[in-house]
Design a protein around this motif. Structure first.
Motif, short mmCIF file in Angstrom:
data_model
loop_
_atom_site.label_atom_id
_atom_site.label_comp_id
_atom_site.label_asym_id
_atom_site.label_seq_id
_atom_site.Cartn_x
_atom_site.Cartn_y
_atom_site.Cartn_z
N VAL A 1 0.83 -1.21 0.00
CA VAL A 1 0.00 0.00 0.00
C VAL A 1 0.86 1.26 0.00
O VAL A 1 0.33 2.38 -0.08
CB VAL A 1 -0.96 0.02 1.20
CG1 VAL A 1 -1.86 -1.20 1.19
CG2 VAL A 1 -0.21 0.13 2.53
N ALA A 2 2.17 1.10 0.08
CA ALA A 2 3.10 2.22 0.13
C ALA A 2 4.41 1.75 -0.49
O ALA A 2 4.60 0.56 -0.74
CB ALA A 2 3.31 2.69 1.57
N PRO A 3 5.34 2.65 -0.75
CA PRO A 3 6.62 2.22 -1.34
C PRO A 3 7.39 1.22 -0.50
O PRO A 3 8.22 0.47 -1.03
CB PRO A 3 7.38 3.54 -1.48
CG PRO A 3 6.32 4.58 -1.61
CD PRO A 3 5.22 4.12 -0.71
N VAL A 4 7.17 1.20 0.82
CA VAL A 4 7.85 0.27 1.72
C VAL A 4 6.83 -0.30 2.69
O VAL A 4 5.76 0.28 2.90
CB VAL A 4 8.98 0.98 2.50
CG1 VAL A 4 10.06 1.50 1.56
CG2 VAL A 4 8.42 2.11 3.36
N PRO A 5 7.12 -1.45 3.31
CA PRO A 5 6.21 -1.98 4.34
C PRO A 5 6.05 -0.98 5.48
O PRO A 5 7.01 -0.32 5.89
CB PRO A 5 6.90 -3.26 4.81
CG PRO A 5 7.80 -3.65 3.69
CD PRO A 5 8.26 -2.36 3.08
N LEU A 6 4.85 -0.90 6.02
CA LEU A 6 4.54 0.05 7.09
C LEU A 6 4.29 -0.70 8.40
O LEU A 6 3.56 -1.69 8.41
CB LEU A 6 3.31 0.88 6.72
CG LEU A 6 3.40 1.67 5.41
CD1 LEU A 6 2.08 2.37 5.13
CD2 LEU A 6 4.54 2.68 5.46
N ARG A 7 4.87 -0.22 9.48
CA ARG A 7 4.64 -0.79 10.81
C ARG A 7 3.71 0.15 11.60
O ARG A 7 4.11 1.27 11.96
CB ARG A 7 5.96 -0.92 11.57
CG ARG A 7 6.89 -2.04 11.12
CD ARG A 7 6.50 -3.39 11.68
NE ARG A 7 6.46 -3.45 13.13
CZ ARG A 7 7.52 -3.67 13.91
NH1 ARG A 7 8.72 -3.80 13.38
NH2 ARG A 7 7.36 -3.73 15.22
N PRO A 8 2.47 -0.26 11.88
CA PRO A 8 1.57 0.56 12.70
C PRO A 8 1.88 0.38 14.17
O PRO A 8 1.21 -0.37 14.89
CB PRO A 8 0.18 0.01 12.33
CG PRO A 8 0.45 -1.44 12.00
CD PRO A 8 1.82 -1.48 11.40
#
Length: 288
Positions: free
Chosen positions: A204-211
């Motif tokens: 969903v973004a250029p890199v994996p996202l950590r919430p």
């Protein structure tokens, strides 16, 4: 160039500025054919057998060779070790891609839809980078974001993954049935020793996202002492559903920049719903 050892490969990189290491070439050749990449030379890593395997290391760590293929990661012995990574490898594409595509290639290419990347982010894996006369360790997430990127002459050799001996899940959504590019993916692992949850959202973004805030919040909602007890309610279903919404809101913003057309807003809302469902389901499976 076809070096037969790591030392030869590192020497070849040092001697040929602009050379690109290549293993499976599933992403690299696409970039070359599309004109996005014009390497000065290709250094084939196919003869370096040590990069195609994995081993245990003292301290509860698995050391994975950068040349480990998706097909190899899907085998039962590996799946028992790191199940989320095996699940990601299994869905990475058709058999001809899985047979040659590699873990190191996924990291070096850093495609937003790379299936192994959110798993590595959630597991907080580190990479070993070698160059003539030296090596260094870098978190995979730092490589992907460019916080500490590959430097000229460096070769990605190993990926170190902590073995948590706890449930871990990878789920992805695609636009069609069968192996396909992810429109959204979620990796979730439990860390019972620290009573923690780690989650990463991919594609969903250029890199994996950590919430990170969502991770900390849901960890406080879990009855860690009740895990493993038959019939026990480990988490309130409402909290699990709220976790999905929390993750989706953190990774796919509801308020889009001015000037975004209505079509993109509809797509963003659909992706947000998908991420919410994937995160909730991943948590539920991990807590079973």
């Amino acid at each position: 160039m076809l070096p037969a050892s790591l030392d030869e490969a590192v020497e070849a990189l040092a001697a040929t500025p602009g050379a690109v290491p290549v293993a499976g070439a599933t992403d690299l050749m696409e970039a070359v054919n599309a004109g996005r990449l014009r390497p000065a030379a290709l250094i084939g890593l196919g003869r370096i057998t040590e990069l195609r395997g994995w081993r245990y290391e003292d301290g509860g760590t698995a050391v994975l060779g950068a040349g480990l293929t998706h097909a190899r990661m899907d085998r039962p012995d590996f799946a028992a070790l790191i199940p989320a990574l095996a699940d990601a490898a299994r869905t990475a594409g058709p058999p001809q891609v899985r047979n040659v595509g590699t873990l190191g290639g996924n990291i070096a290419t850093a495609s937003p839809a790379g299936d192994t990347l959110p798993v590595l982010a959630a597991l907080e894996a580190t990479a070993t980078l070698a160059r003539a006369g030296a090596t260094r360790e870098v978190p995979v997430s730092h490589l992907l974001t460019g916080l500490d990127p590959l430097r000229p002459g460096e070769l990605l050799t190993w990926v170190r993954v902590p073995l948590l001996n706890a449930p871990q899940v990878f789920l992805k959504a695609t636009g069609r049935s069968g192996p396909a590019r992810a429109t959204a993916s979620v990796a979730l692992v439990l860390d019972p020793a620290r009573r923690a949850v780690r989650c990463a959202v991919g594609a969903v973004a250029p890199v994996p996202l950590r919430p990170l805030e969502a991770e900390a919040w849901v960890a406080g909602c879990i009855d860690w002492d009740a895990r493993g007890e038959e019939g026990a309610t480990v988490i309130d279903p409402a909290a699990a559903a709220a976790f999905g919404e929390y993750v989706a809101g953190a990774c796919v913003p509801e308020v889009l920049p001015d000037g975004v057309n209505e079509g993109l807003a509809v797509v963003a809302a659909r992706v947000r719903r998908t991420v919410s469902v994937l995160a909730r389901r991943a948590l539920g499976r991990a807590l079973k």
